[in-house]
Design a protein around this motif. Structure first.
Motif, PDB file in Angstrom:
ATOM      1  N   MET A   1      -6.854  -8.143  -5.666  1.00  0.00           N
ATOM      2  CA  MET A   1      -5.782  -7.122  -5.025  1.00  0.00           C
ATOM      3  C   MET A   1      -6.903  -6.838  -3.763  1.00  0.00           C
ATOM      4  O   MET A   1      -7.833  -5.825  -3.863  1.00  0.00           O
ATOM      5  N   ASN A   2      -6.248  -7.071  -2.154  1.00  0.00           N
ATOM      6  CA  ASN A   2      -6.866  -6.303  -1.144  1.00  0.00           C
ATOM      7  C   ASN A   2      -6.152  -5.090  -0.163  1.00  0.00           C
ATOM      8  O   ASN A   2      -4.465  -5.564  -0.725  1.00  0.00           O
ATOM      9  N   LEU A   3      -6.329  -4.329  -0.017  1.00  0.00           N
ATOM     10  CA  LEU A   3      -5.805  -2.834   0.499  1.00  0.00           C
ATOM     11  C   LEU A   3      -4.857  -3.308   1.819  1.00  0.00           C
ATOM     12  O   LEU A   3      -5.949  -4.484   2.324  1.00  0.00           O
ATOM     13  N   PRO A   4      -3.857  -3.686   2.503  1.00  0.00           N
ATOM     14  CA  PRO A   4      -3.570  -4.245   3.750  1.00  0.00           C
ATOM     15  C   PRO A   4      -4.313  -3.660   4.711  1.00  0.00           C
ATOM     16  O   PRO A   4      -4.938  -2.191   4.761  1.00  0.00           O
ATOM     17  N   ARG A   5      -4.638  -4.300   5.404  1.00  0.00           N
ATOM     18  CA  ARG A   5      -5.305  -4.051   6.505  1.00  0.00           C
ATOM     19  C   ARG A   5      -4.925  -2.938   8.108  1.00  0.00           C
ATOM     20  O   ARG A   5      -3.506  -3.889   8.080  1.00  0.00           O
ATOM     21  N   ASN A   6      -5.161  -2.278   8.521  1.00  0.00           N
ATOM     22  CA  ASN A   6      -4.771  -1.804   9.718  1.00  0.00           C
ATOM     23  C   ASN A   6      -4.562  -2.454  10.517  1.00  0.00           C
ATOM     24  O   ASN A   6      -3.506  -2.322  11.275  1.00  0.00           O
TER      25      ASN A   6
ATOM     26  N   ASN B   1       1.359  -5.258   9.620  1.00  0.00           N
ATOM     27  CA  ASN B   1       2.440  -4.144   9.680  1.00  0.00           C
ATOM     28  C   ASN B   1       3.000  -3.908   8.299  1.00  0.00           C
ATOM     29  O   ASN B   1       2.814  -2.078   8.500  1.00  0.00           O
ATOM     30  N   THR B   2       2.198  -4.246   7.125  1.00  0.00           N
ATOM     31  CA  THR B   2       2.108  -3.423   6.454  1.00  0.00           C
ATOM     32  C   THR B   2       0.910  -2.783   6.152  1.00  0.00           C
ATOM     33  O   THR B   2       1.378  -1.286   5.954  1.00  0.00           O
ATOM     34  N   GLY B   3      -0.097  -2.519   6.527  1.00  0.00           N
ATOM     35  CA  GLY B   3      -0.647  -1.609   6.310  1.00  0.00           C
ATOM     36  C   GLY B   3      -0.801  -0.483   7.268  1.00  0.00           C
ATOM     37  O   GLY B   3      -1.129   0.941   6.758  1.00  0.00           O
TER      38      GLY B   3
ATOM     39  N   LEU C   1       4.831  -3.230   0.058  1.00  0.00           N
ATOM     40  CA  LEU C   1       3.899  -1.903  -0.971  1.00  0.00           C
ATOM     41  C   LEU C   1       4.262  -1.690  -1.959  1.00  0.00           C
ATOM     42  O   LEU C   1       3.156  -1.772  -3.224  1.00  0.00           O
ATOM     43  N   ARG C   2       5.783  -2.053  -2.352  1.00  0.00           N
ATOM     44  CA  ARG C   2       5.608  -1.855  -3.709  1.00  0.00           C
ATOM     45  C   ARG C   2       4.801  -3.396  -4.763  1.00  0.00           C
ATOM     46  O   ARG C   2       4.628  -3.028  -5.983  1.00  0.00           O
ATOM     47  N   LYS C   3       5.272  -4.028  -4.083  1.00  0.00           N
ATOM     48  CA  LYS C   3       4.356  -5.830  -4.941  1.00  0.00           C
ATOM     49  C   LYS C   3       3.049  -5.396  -5.226  1.00  0.00           C
ATOM     50  O   LYS C   3       2.415  -5.987  -5.785  1.00  0.00           O
ATOM     51  N   ILE C   4       1.962  -4.805  -4.552  1.00  0.00           N
ATOM     52  CA  ILE C   4       1.091  -4.371  -5.035  1.00  0.00           C
ATOM     53  C   ILE C   4       0.690  -3.408  -5.399  1.00  0.00           C
ATOM     54  O   ILE C   4       0.044  -2.299  -5.836  1.00  0.00           O
TER      55      ILE C   4
ATOM     56  N   GLU D   1     -10.142   2.640  -2.325  1.00  0.00           N
ATOM     57  CA  GLU D   1     -10.051   1.666  -0.937  1.00  0.00           C
ATOM     58  C   GLU D   1      -9.915   2.816  -0.037  1.00  0.00           C
ATOM     59  O   GLU D   1     -10.338   2.516   1.179  1.00  0.00           O
ATOM     60  N   LEU D   2      -8.598   3.233  -0.223  1.00  0.00           N
ATOM     61  CA  LEU D   2      -8.179   4.265   0.989  1.00  0.00           C
ATOM     62  C   LEU D   2      -9.371   5.521   1.294  1.00  0.00           C
ATOM     63  O   LEU D   2      -9.509   5.929   2.199  1.00  0.00           O
TER      64      LEU D   2
END
Length: 99
Positions: free
Chosen positions: A1-6, A9-11, A47-50, A84-85
């Protein structure tokens, strides 16, 4: 899984909610600089899905006793998201060489 990008909207919602207290959907929208018609609660579901644990509470509305005010807060991040953050913040602080 990848971190939502900046630039998604999710990021933006993830980064707006990190290290904060309880926020309403409107607070999150303003902190993330999203347009008024953006559905913040849908991004919270993403966000909950990840694996991000986002708690929510309902309080009486301060101006209308017949309404409720919902507030959200990130309670726990999965280890990979935190990692990742941290890596992302190092790139911002020290340039792309820290990647």
């Amino acid at each position: 899984m990848n971190l939502p990008r900046n630039d998604t909207n999710t990021g933006r919602v993830l980064r707006a909610m990190i290290n904060t207290g309880w926020l309403t959907a409107g607070d999150v929208r303003r902190r993330a600089k999203l347009s008024p018609d953006t559905e913040v609660t849908a991004r919270i579901r993403d966000l909950r899905k990840i694996g991000v644990y986002v708690a929510c509470v309902s309080e009486p509305h301060p101006k209308d006793e017949h309404r409720r005010l919902w507030k959200y807060r990130i309670v726990q991040l999965p280890g990979w998201v935190r990692k990742e953050l941290n890596r992302e913040s190092q790139r911002v602080l020290f340039g792309s060489r820290a990647a």
